[in-house]
Design a protein around this motif. Sequence first.
Motif, short mmCIF file in Angstrom:
data_model
loop_
_atom_site.label_atom_id
_atom_site.label_comp_id
_atom_site.label_asym_id
_atom_site.label_seq_id
_atom_site.Cartn_x
_atom_site.Cartn_y
_atom_site.Cartn_z
N ALA A 90 46.06 -14.45 -7.30
CA ALA A 90 44.67 -14.12 -7.03
C ALA A 90 44.28 -12.85 -7.79
N GLN A 108 37.27 -17.44 -8.28
CA GLN A 108 38.58 -17.64 -7.68
C GLN A 108 38.81 -19.13 -7.43
N LEU A 156 41.93 -12.19 -2.78
CA LEU A 156 41.06 -13.34 -2.59
C LEU A 156 40.00 -13.08 -1.53
#
Length: 455
Positions: A52, A60, A107
Amino acid sequence: MFVGRKRELAYLEERFKTGKPELIILYGRRRVGKTELTKEFLRKKRGIYYLAEKLPENLQLKKLSEKVIEFFDEDIITEFSNWEMLFKYLASKHDRYILVIDEFPYLIEREPGIISSFQKGWDEYLSNSNVFLILTGSSVSVMENSVLGYKSPLYGRRTGQLLLKQFPFNEIGEFFEKKYGFDDLLKIWGTLGGVPFYLEQFDSDLDYYGNVMEKIYNQNEVLFAEAEFLLNDELREPRNYFAILRAISLGKRKLGEIINETGIDKSSIMKYISILNLLGIVEKEVPVGEDPLKSKKGLYRIADNFFRFYFRYVFYYKDLILTDQRERLLSILKDTENQFFALTYEDFARSAVMWISGSNYFEIGRWWDRNAEIDLVGMNREEKRILLGEVKWSERPVTTDIFAALREKAYLPRWDEFKEKEYAIFSRSGFTKALVDEAKSDRSLMLFHGDKRVV
């Protein structure tokens, strides 16, 4: 080269073989080896590794989608438009596979709501699938609060968790092909701790001092700025944390002393110290056997070896490094290292109590009051047994006088409840013949030269 982590790998392998859906939370401080562990686990298995980044949610999801689609190699849409579509697709796969999302805190940092999407994805899809999902994180505070905490949407969903810790002393020799003796290994451990990334920076073709000069006292090397980089990345107001760590490194261990040295008021300083404690950098030490919440004898110490060395021998002296006066700084290290590494040797001895004679001592630490101090105390209250020890990082063999003084302390009134007493003396430089002979005739006394028991 992948070193150690046999227990951690065995744990992951055991969970993988069950064939059940798994949600494993793997976390620990930066550089401790989480990525290498997951990659080693993945090495001979079907799996997806995704790192991430600090990106908006849509990017993402796009990048993770690309990884998933590439892995399954199917002619489908180029990306998923939302998390639910991704989880539904993953759940449709019949063969066992692994999905690692490394640095999960990145994230959810910008979009905390993503964690609710993961909760829904697990509840409605993945919990009935063949996935082996691993979420890793270096921000211990985020992982414990936002992922593992009671208020987290993922609370109760994990099927297992693994807090990855630093390597213990007895395993760091593997990083150097056993080229160093005990003294050098203890100094390396006292300098770098058991962090794999740091250990890998040292060159086994150099001696300890050569490595310090080339790998720490060198502004072009990663270890020179590593401690400050970590604190700047992890914390707000890092300047105050630097001040606290510097104060403790100078021997200001009482709360009042730290306040006086830093000028930070009491209400604020406790907040900073609690965060350093959560990060595993600072700990409050009380005499063994006392309640940490009630004891008035608490002293603060830098628990992380790398930070302890950095704030003692780098942070304050950076100008010497930047102006190429490294030899002068090395002289400062050599002049004061015996006192510094004596504390490291005490830490080693206390950890060694875990395997001394197979004895089970459940309370282990240092003890002190106004009149006496004992380097090492291990207690087993149920069996009424106690171990008392001295730890000597000196260049002279330990004499019988040290044992006599230790045995005298064993009969202080506070130890009256313990009916069986054992003794352990750790010495860097060995023991006199008279003390060795005494230990041979007294089965309650154990002698350790470096890290090996001699009697």
